[in-house]
Write an enzyme that holds these catalytic residues in place. Structure first.
Site, PDB file in Angstrom:
ATOM      1  N   ASP A 123     -34.835-101.122 -25.171  1.00 20.79           N
ATOM      2  CA  ASP A 123     -34.060-102.355 -25.236  1.00 20.79           C
ATOM      3  C   ASP A 123     -34.843-103.499 -25.846  1.00 20.79           C
ATOM      4  O   ASP A 123     -34.313-104.596 -26.001  1.00 20.79           O
ATOM      5  CB  ASP A 123     -33.575-102.756 -23.835  1.00 20.79           C
ATOM      6  CG  ASP A 123     -34.729-103.055 -22.892  1.00 20.79           C
ATOM      7  OD1 ASP A 123     -35.892-102.791 -23.269  1.00 20.79           O
ATOM      8  OD2 ASP A 123     -34.471-103.560 -21.782  1.00 20.79           O
ATOM      9  N   ASP A 143     -38.245 -96.036 -21.917  1.00 27.34           N
ATOM     10  CA  ASP A 143     -39.107 -97.153 -21.588  1.00 27.34           C
ATOM     11  C   ASP A 143     -38.949 -97.430 -20.096  1.00 27.34           C
ATOM     12  O   ASP A 143     -37.933 -97.078 -19.496  1.00 27.34           O
ATOM     13  CB  ASP A 143     -38.694 -98.379 -22.411  1.00 27.34           C
ATOM     14  CG  ASP A 143     -39.741 -99.470 -22.355  1.00 27.34           C
ATOM     15  OD1 ASP A 143     -40.840 -99.209 -21.838  1.00 27.34           O
ATOM     16  OD2 ASP A 143     -39.455-100.587 -22.824  1.00 27.34           O
TER      17      ASP A 143
END
Length: 817
Positions: A568, A330
């Protein structure tokens, strides 16, 4: 509702079977509907803890000290060794028991190392234990999830995983139950609705009363059911070792019986000699320290990573990550720091043309109504502190599915989110201006006046842009170096983000990720074929939904890749669960950390190369060590068959096998397994091990078999042949050790020379203990001849099997195509 003696009456919760009653302690505990602002008092908490109504997990993957000791002692092969020891004692061959100290020492080493690893990981788990925000005695506090009790008032917000079954008391949240149901839809939960443990909060905030905890919760029932169905997935290395050990375990008994019958009944050998030769053959076939060595290597690796603040939820992830060839990351928290700040507010012409309150005040009231459930909103709250004096009538939290949040004031409704998602068909009117900002690396949010009613679903009415909020994440300082390492190692990087593709591309370019300039908007990928093609052609993806992240991972796996996923956020959870190896940042959402196999406690992605290198060290070194063990096993197995076919007694003694194993296999393998080894992993574990072991095993069998035949032809005594065979096997063992240790370093030569010296000392000073006798001249001459012949035989067999391995690999590649 009350908890009464032995039973508990309770409300029905969604997705739960409430027909059963649950036993508790005889003490009566009153049900309490505590006010969400006060929660339980300390007396009520203590009552529930004493009654056993805590949220302790029903199943833990961590072994207890007792389980570690039991698993290391009570093994199938230890049982075989014990039986063999008893049989040797019964026939009075006590000097053949030299294998027992080796077995005992190996077992003790395994127990000690696993207990050390357990203690280290226990400390790490305490630090990383799931926490919960609870209201007790009118105070909001943070406690460990396992210390929650029934009736507790818990505050849930975006990123939290629902730790126990609960009922919403006040507030509104959107939850994702995909980890339980497989459905990725976000479900809105309001007052009176049930929250199911194991699901996670996507947006919003609420206070909820716990209705079922510990073993009574929904997730615990699933856990117990899953545990009853299967023991868990093993890594390729462990599966391969299991296959080897299972085959050996099955083959031992019939071969042992056949060898004894032939030696005692057909060859007329005495009972003692028949027993000792049979025991020697069986000991030679047992890889007594192989599985133990693997456990020690994995335990030591977990300890090393723990010192670098890397927590392993699943120890097999060490091996899996070492085999990864595609790493999906990401943008936020991986490429960039897990922080964000507002850089600028751009006011639009539409705002200037209308008579409206200051846009900073409008945005200030908007963000004041929102909860600080993500870094974007925290940055907005920090920057926009002005107020226009508006009171919110309805708040719609941000959803990663529709990518906007909304607030309805008395003066109108406002939405904020990704420009293309809120402006929709009007986006083309502003696209050029917005793209100019994203090209500079900014994340752009559009703040709009909405002409319809905000429902939390896709917008349908017109949204008028009032301002563009430019935000940015700083690039992690170590990101370029980290991604350069993965590129050198042949690991392809795929950047998968929910942000604008231009913004993601710019961040990837700054991190020096290959192919960063070419990107794709995931919103344009309509079919599975589109996704498959895009995963092959592009490395940067923007506007990716949570479900698409999952589809991307599966598409890569279908293409034959081993995929690691880092993340996350809550929107990463689905992909993390499906990836071959999942890595989460501890600073991110609790749901992501709980769903991952590896947690970076310092949220520092730059330590990932260390994790990969640790995996390579384990797998590569275990391939070498396993090859050493299998050389001995293959030799003993083939020599046993040779003895049966030619009707001769197995030539070696148990003590000789123990001596050779200790110095050519056991000690070297232990040191090799713990050495640095950053070589890239290629091929599969089991074929690699066999291709390395077969030349040494076949060479040993061939020359020892020839020595036995020629020895019998020239009337050499059986004791002489036994000693010469032991010497010959030791020589071949050291030749194989030198070959397997390549490329050799100074430390390797220290281990090899030290092992040779140890063997020579034992032969000189403990000859009788290890059944090493004086050889006749004829026997010495045979030993010299076959020792000289050993080197070319081994060399050409190695070349042959290397060519066979290359052909095998090419064949597998053709089948994949």
């Amino acid at each position: 509702m009350k908890f009464v003696k032995g039973k508990k009456e309770k409300k029905k919760q969604p997705n739960q079977d409430m027909s059963e009653t649950i036993r508790i302690t005889p003490d009566k505990v009153d049900y309490v509907e505590a006010d969400y602002r006060e929660g339980l008092n300390q007396r009520q908490v203590d009552e529930r803890m004493n009654a056993g109504w805590t949220n302790r997990p029903v199943d833990s993957s961590a072994k207890t000290v007792k389980e570690i000791i039991k698993e290391n002692i009570c093994t199938y092969f230890n049982l075989i060794f014990s039986i063999l020891a008893v049989i040797l004692c019964l026939v009075g061959s006590f000097n053949s028991l030299t294998f027992l100290p080796v077995i005992i020492v190996n077992t003790l080493i395994g127990i000690i190392q696993e207990i050390r690893a357990k203690r280290t990981l226990d400390k790490m788990n305490i630090m990383a234990a799931p926490k919960a925000t609870v209201v007790r005695s009118g105070r909001v506090r943070t406690v460990k999830s396992e210390d929650l009790v029934i009736d507790d008032i818990v505050v849930f917000k975006a990123g939290n995983q629902i730790c126990a079954d609960a009922e919403v008391v006040v507030g509104e949240v959107q939850v994702n139950e995909s980890l339980l149901t497989g459905e990725a839809d976000e479900i809105t939960k309001r007052e009176g609705d049930g929250l199911v443990s194991g699901s996670f909060v996507v947006s919003g905030q609420c206070c909820a009363r716990l209705t079922a905890v510990g073993e009574d919760s929904y997730i615990s029932k699933l856990t117990l059911e899953a545990k009853a169905m299967k023991n868990g997935e093993q890594s390729e290395m462990i599966r391969s070792l299991d296959k080897i050990l299972k085959f050996i375990g099955i083959a031992l008994i019939p071969i042992g019986i056949a060898l004894f019958i032939q030696s005692f009944a057909f060859n007329g050998t005495g009972i003692t000699r028949s027993v000792t030769s049979t025991v020697a053959a069986l000991i030679g076939m047992i890889p007594e320290g192989l599985y133990l060595l693997t456990s020690v290597a994995l335990a030591v690796s977990s300890m090393r990573l723990a010192r670098k603040r890397v927590l392993l939820h699943d120890i097999k992830s060490i091996e899996t990550l070492a085999r990864v060839d595609v790493l999906c990351v990401d943008k936020t928290g991986t490429i960039t720091e897990n922080t964000m700040e507002v850089k600028e507010l751009i006011v639009t012409d539409e705002y200037r043309q209308g008579a409206m309150p200051p846009v900073e005040g409008l945005i200030g009231d908007f963000v004041a109504a929102m909860s600080s459930d993500n870094i974007t909103m925290e940055a907005m709250k920090e920057h926009f502190k002005e107020s226009a004096g508006l009171n919110p009538r309805k708040v719609t939290p941000f959803s990663s599915t529709v990518k906007y949040s909304g607030v309805t004031f008395d003066t109108g409704a406002y939405v904020m989110g990704a420009p293309e998602m809120v402006l929709r068909e009007d986006f083309y009117l502003y696209e050029e201006e917005i793209n100019a900002y994203t090209a500079r690396g900014y994340r752009v949010l559009a703040f709009c006046l909405y002409e319809g009613e905000i429902t939390g679903k896709s917008l349908t009415a017109r949204a008028i842009p009032l301002g563009y909020i430019l935000l940015a994440n700083p690039i992690r300082e170590a990101a370029p170096e980290t991604f350069a390492y993965f590129e050198e190692q042949g690991v392809e990087i795929k950047v998968i983000s929910g942000d604008n593709p231009l913004t993601v591309s710019e961040a990837a370019r700054e991190a020096h990720i290959k192919g960063a300039e070419r990107y794709v908007d995931a919103g344009t990928l309509r079919t599975a074929e589109d996704i498959e093609r895009a995963m092959e052609e592009y490395n940067v993806f923007g506007r990716v939904t949570p479900e698409q992240k999952r589809q991307f991972v599966k598409a890569l796996q279908r293409q034959g890749h081993t995929v690691a996923m880092t993340g996350d956020g809550v929107n990463d959870v689905l992909a993390l669960k499906d990836a071959d190896c999942s890595v989460a940042m501890a600073s991110g959402s609790e749901a992501a950390a709980n769903a991952s196999q590896v947690v970076l406690l310092d949220s520092d992605f730059s330590c990932m190369p260390d994790v990969v290198l640790e995996g390579r060290r384990v797998v590569n070194n275990m391939e070498r060590s396993a090859s050493l063990f299998l050389v001995k096993n293959i030799f003993s197995f083939l020599l046993s068959l040779f003895s049966l076919l030619l009707g001769v007694t197995y030539p070696l003694e148990p003590s000789q096998i123990s001596l050779i194993s200790t110095f050519t296999v056991g000690i070297p393998a232990f040191f090799l397994a713990l050495q640095p080894n950053s070589k890239r992993i290629s091929g599969r574990f089991l074929p690699n091990v066999f291709f390395k072991a077969l030349p040494g095993g076949i060479t040993s069998m061939a020359v020892v078999g020839a020595l036995v035949v020629f020895g019998n032809t020239f009337d050499v005594g059986s004791e002489d042949i036994s000693t010469a065979s032991a010497m010959l096997v030791a020589i071949i063992g050291f030749m194989v050790l030198c070959k397997i240790s390549q490329p050799s370093r100074t430390w390797h030569w220290i281990v090899i020379i030290g092992s040779m010296a140890g063997l020579v000392v034992c032969i000189i000073f403990f000859a009788e203990l290890f059944s090493i006798g004086h050889m006749s001249v004829k026997c010495v001459m045979l030993l010299v001849v076959f020792s000289v012949a050993t080197e070319p035989v081994l060399r050409y067999l190695i070349l042959l099997f290397e060519k066979m391995r290359d052909l095998y690999i090419k064949g597998k590649e053709k089948l994949k195509r």
